[in-house]
Design a protein around this motif. Structure first.
Motif, PDB file in Angstrom:
ATOM      1  N   LYS A 224       0.813  -1.219   0.000  1.00 31.45           N
ATOM      2  CA  LYS A 224       0.000   0.000   0.000  1.00 31.45           C
ATOM      3  C   LYS A 224       0.847   1.270   0.000  1.00 31.45           C
ATOM      4  N   CYS A 225       1.798   1.367   0.926  1.00 29.47           N
ATOM      5  CA  CYS A 225       2.573   2.604   1.046  1.00 29.47           C
ATOM      6  C   CYS A 225       3.954   2.505   0.407  1.00 29.47           C
ATOM      7  N   GLY A 226       4.398   1.296   0.063  1.00 28.11           N
ATOM      8  CA  GLY A 226       5.691   1.125  -0.578  1.00 28.11           C
ATOM      9  C   GLY A 226       6.884   1.229   0.354  1.00 28.11           C
ATOM     10  N   GLN A 227       6.640   1.257   1.665  1.00 28.65           N
ATOM     11  CA  GLN A 227       7.725   1.398   2.634  1.00 28.65           C
ATOM     12  C   GLN A 227       8.178   0.023   3.145  1.00 28.65           C
ATOM     13  N   PRO A 228       9.419  -0.062   3.691  1.00 26.13           N
ATOM     14  CA  PRO A 228       9.884  -1.324   4.276  1.00 26.13           C
ATOM     15  C   PRO A 228       8.959  -1.750   5.430  1.00 26.13           C
ATOM     16  N   TRP A 229       8.721  -3.049   5.525  1.00 27.39           N
ATOM     17  CA  TRP A 229       7.829  -3.534   6.589  1.00 27.39           C
ATOM     18  C   TRP A 229       8.240  -4.900   7.132  1.00 27.39           C
ATOM     19  N   ARG A 230       9.435  -5.345   6.759  1.00 29.92           N
ATOM     20  CA  ARG A 230       9.926  -6.635   7.246  1.00 29.92           C
ATOM     21  C   ARG A 230      10.250  -6.562   8.734  1.00 29.92           C
ATOM     22  N   LEU A 231       9.882  -7.598   9.469  1.00 25.90           N
ATOM     23  CA  LEU A 231      10.165  -7.703  10.893  1.00 25.90           C
ATOM     24  C   LEU A 231      11.482  -8.443  11.115  1.00 25.90           C
ATOM     25  N   ALA A 232      12.046  -8.268  12.292  1.00 26.31           N
ATOM     26  CA  ALA A 232      13.293  -8.957  12.622  1.00 26.31           C
ATOM     27  C   ALA A 232      13.088 -10.462  12.718  1.00 26.31           C
ATOM     28  N   SER A 233      11.910 -10.867  13.192  1.00 27.01           N
ATOM     29  CA  SER A 233      11.570 -12.288  13.288  1.00 27.01           C
ATOM     30  C   SER A 233      10.067 -12.432  13.084  1.00 27.01           C
ATOM     31  N   PRO A 234       9.615 -13.581  12.595  1.00 28.49           N
ATOM     32  CA  PRO A 234       8.191 -13.740  12.282  1.00 28.49           C
ATOM     33  C   PRO A 234       7.314 -13.808  13.537  1.00 28.49           C
ATOM     34  N   PHE A 239       3.679 -14.314  10.235  1.00 25.18           N
ATOM     35  CA  PHE A 239       3.758 -12.948   9.740  1.00 25.18           C
ATOM     36  C   PHE A 239       5.196 -12.424   9.821  1.00 25.18           C
ATOM     37  N   LEU A 240       5.839 -12.326   8.671  1.00 17.68           N
ATOM     38  CA  LEU A 240       7.199 -11.767   8.627  1.00 17.68           C
ATOM     39  C   LEU A 240       7.172 -10.288   8.255  1.00 17.68           C
ATOM     40  N   PHE A 241       6.025  -9.818   7.808  1.00 14.47           N
ATOM     41  CA  PHE A 241       5.875  -8.427   7.396  1.00 14.47           C
ATOM     42  C   PHE A 241       4.716  -7.790   8.153  1.00 14.47           C
ATOM     43  N   LYS A 242       4.924  -6.524   8.574  1.00  8.77           N
ATOM     44  CA  LYS A 242       3.885  -5.831   9.341  1.00  8.77           C
ATOM     45  C   LYS A 242       4.053  -4.324   9.134  1.00  8.77           C
ATOM     46  N   CYS A 243       3.002  -3.699   8.628  1.00  9.18           N
ATOM     47  CA  CYS A 243       3.026  -2.251   8.401  1.00  9.18           C
ATOM     48  C   CYS A 243       2.041  -1.595   9.354  1.00  9.18           C
ATOM     49  N   CYS A 246      -0.279   1.120   7.441  1.00  4.33           N
ATOM     50  CA  CYS A 246      -1.351   0.620   6.581  1.00  4.33           C
ATOM     51  C   CYS A 246      -2.171  -0.490   7.221  1.00  4.33           C
ATOM     52  N   ARG A 247      -1.754  -0.914   8.419  1.00  3.31           N
ATOM     53  CA  ARG A 247      -2.459  -1.979   9.138  1.00  3.31           C
ATOM     54  C   ARG A 247      -2.519  -3.263   8.295  1.00  3.31           C
ATOM     55  N   LEU A 248      -1.366  -3.677   7.794  1.00  3.31           N
ATOM     56  CA  LEU A 248      -1.263  -4.908   7.024  1.00  3.31           C
ATOM     57  C   LEU A 248      -0.210  -5.829   7.625  1.00  3.31           C
ATOM     58  N   VAL A 249      -0.454  -7.132   7.545  1.00  2.00           N
ATOM     59  CA  VAL A 249       0.556  -8.148   7.851  1.00  2.00           C
ATOM     60  C   VAL A 249       0.591  -9.132   6.694  1.00  2.00           C
ATOM     61  N   SER A 250       1.717  -9.823   6.543  1.00  2.00           N
ATOM     62  CA  SER A 250       1.834 -10.800   5.466  1.00  2.00           C
ATOM     63  C   SER A 250       2.907 -11.811   5.817  1.00  2.00           C
ATOM     64  N   ASN A 251       2.902 -12.895   5.071  1.00  2.00           N
ATOM     65  CA  ASN A 251       3.891 -13.959   5.243  1.00  2.00           C
ATOM     66  C   ASN A 251       4.976 -13.849   4.188  1.00  2.00           C
ATOM     67  N   LEU A 252       6.136 -14.448   4.460  1.00  2.00           N
ATOM     68  CA  LEU A 252       7.099 -14.682   3.401  1.00  2.00           C
ATOM     69  C   LEU A 252       6.437 -15.644   2.419  1.00  2.00           C
ATOM     70  N   SER A 253       6.601 -15.405   1.128  1.00  2.00           N
ATOM     71  CA  SER A 253       6.001 -16.291   0.128  1.00  2.00           C
ATOM     72  C   SER A 253       6.125 -17.752   0.550  1.00  2.00           C
ATOM     73  N   TRP A 254       5.010 -18.471   0.473  1.00  2.00           N
ATOM     74  CA  TRP A 254       5.014 -19.878   0.900  1.00  2.00           C
ATOM     75  C   TRP A 254       5.921 -20.733   0.036  1.00  2.00           C
TER      76      TRP A 254
END
Length: 259
Positions: A224-234, A239-243, A246-254
Motif C-alpha cells: 500500500k505505502c511502498g515502505q519497508p515492513w519486514r520484521l526482525a523475526s516472524p 507474519f514476517l511483514f507488518k506495516c 497501513c495496518r497490514l501483515v503478510s507472510n514470506l512467500s510460501w
C-alpha cells in the motif's frame, strides 16, 4: 470451541416445513452474529421435539446479552411455528477446534482466516487465538453478517488456489493477494470498521505465494505505502511483514522457507 445441544419442544400442532423454516432462520441469525460456527445445522425430530447440535466459540456464546436484533426477532418467531424457546445444554469442548481468545482486550488484532478454519476470522494479535465476533459491537446493521460473508468468500478463493486444478486457481489467488481487488479492499475496510468500534489496532492479512527468489521476497515493500515492513523475526511463525501505517501483515512467500 464448545459443542452445544439445542432442544425445541412443540406445544401445539405444527408442520415440518414451518419448523424447518423457523429453525434455519434462527441458525442463520446466530451464525451471522458469530454465536454459532459453520454453515450446516442438521435438525433431529424425535418424540415431539427437535434437536440441533452446534459448535459455539465459547461457553457464553448463547447468552441473551449477546443476541443481535436479528437473533431476538428469530427467537420471537419460534412461537409462530409452535416451538418453545430453546433449552441449551453444553456438551463439552471440541478437541478438534481452537480455544477462543480470553476476554481481556488484546494489544492488537488481525483479520486472518484460511479455508480450513471455521472459527472467527478476527484473531488476537498476542496469541493468534480467535476472538468471538459476538463480543464486539455490531459491525453493520446490528450484527456481523458482513464479516462472515467476507470470510466465506475469502475461504472459497483460498480453497480454489490451494486445489490448483483449474484456471480458477489464479483468479482466486489474485483476490486474496492483490490489494486492488474488491475482496481485499472490502476486508481491509472491515478491519478499519472493527478498529473504530473496538479501539484496538486491527490489521488485515495479505496472503503471499510465488515470487522470483527468496532474497527479493525478503525485501518486498508494503503493497500500500511502498515502505519497508519486514520484521526482525516472524510473529506466530507466519507474519514476517507488518506495516503499522497501513495496518497490514503478510507472510514470506510460501514458496520459500523462513529459515
Amino acid at each position: 470451541m464448545i459443542l452445544t445441544e439445542l432442544t425445541f419442544e412443540c406445544f401445539d400442532n405444527t408442520t415440518v416445513s414451518a419448523v424447518d423454516r423457523t429453525l434455519n432462520g434462527l441458525m442463520d441469525a446466530l451464525r451471522y452474529n458469530g454465536q454459532v460456527l459453520g454453515r450446516e445445522f442438521p435438525i433431529l425430530m424425535q418424540e415431539g421435539q427437535f434437536q440441533l447440535r452446534v459448535v459455539c466459540p465459547d461457553e457464553d456464546a448463547l447468552q441473551p446479552r449477546y443476541h443481535s436484533p436479528q437473533v431476538k426477532r428469530a427467537l420471537q418467531q419460534l412461537a409462530d411455528a409452535c416451538l418453545t424457546q430453546p433449552k441449551v445444554r453444553l456438551l463439552g469442548r471440541d478437541l478438534n477446534s481452537e480455544q477462543a481468545a480470553p476476554s481481556a482486550s488484546p494489544s492488537w488484532q488481525v483479520l486472518y482466516t484460511t479455508f480450513v478454519h471455521t472459527c472467527s476470522p478476527l484473531r488476537c494479535g498476542d496469541t493468534l487465538l480467535p476472538i468471538p465476533l459476538y463480543r464486539l459491537p455490531a459491525t453493520f446493521n446490528g450484527d456481523h453478517k458482513a464479516v462472515i460473508k467476507w470470510q466465506t468468500e475469502w475461504q472459497a478463493c483460498d480453497e480454489l488456489q490451494m486445489a490448483g486444478a483449474s484456471d480458477a486457481e489464479f483468479a482466486g489467488l489474485k483476490e486474496i493477494e492483490s490489494p486492488h481487488t474488491r475482496l481485499f479492499q472490502r476486508g481491509w475496510d472491515l478491519r478499519g470498521r472493527i478498529e473504530y468500534l473496538t479501539g484496538t489496532p486491527t490489521y488485515y492479512y495479505q496472503y503471499r505465494v510465488g515470487g522470483t527468489d527468496k532474497e527479493s521476497e525478503l525485501e518486498r515493500p508494503c503493497p500500500k505505502c511502498g515502505q519497508p515492513w519486514r520484521l526482525a523475526s516472524p510473529l506466530h511463525d507466519i507474519f514476517l511483514f507488518k506495516c503499522d501505517r497501513c495496518r497490514l501483515v503478510s507472510n514470506l512467500s510460501w514458496d520459500f522457507k523462513l529459515t
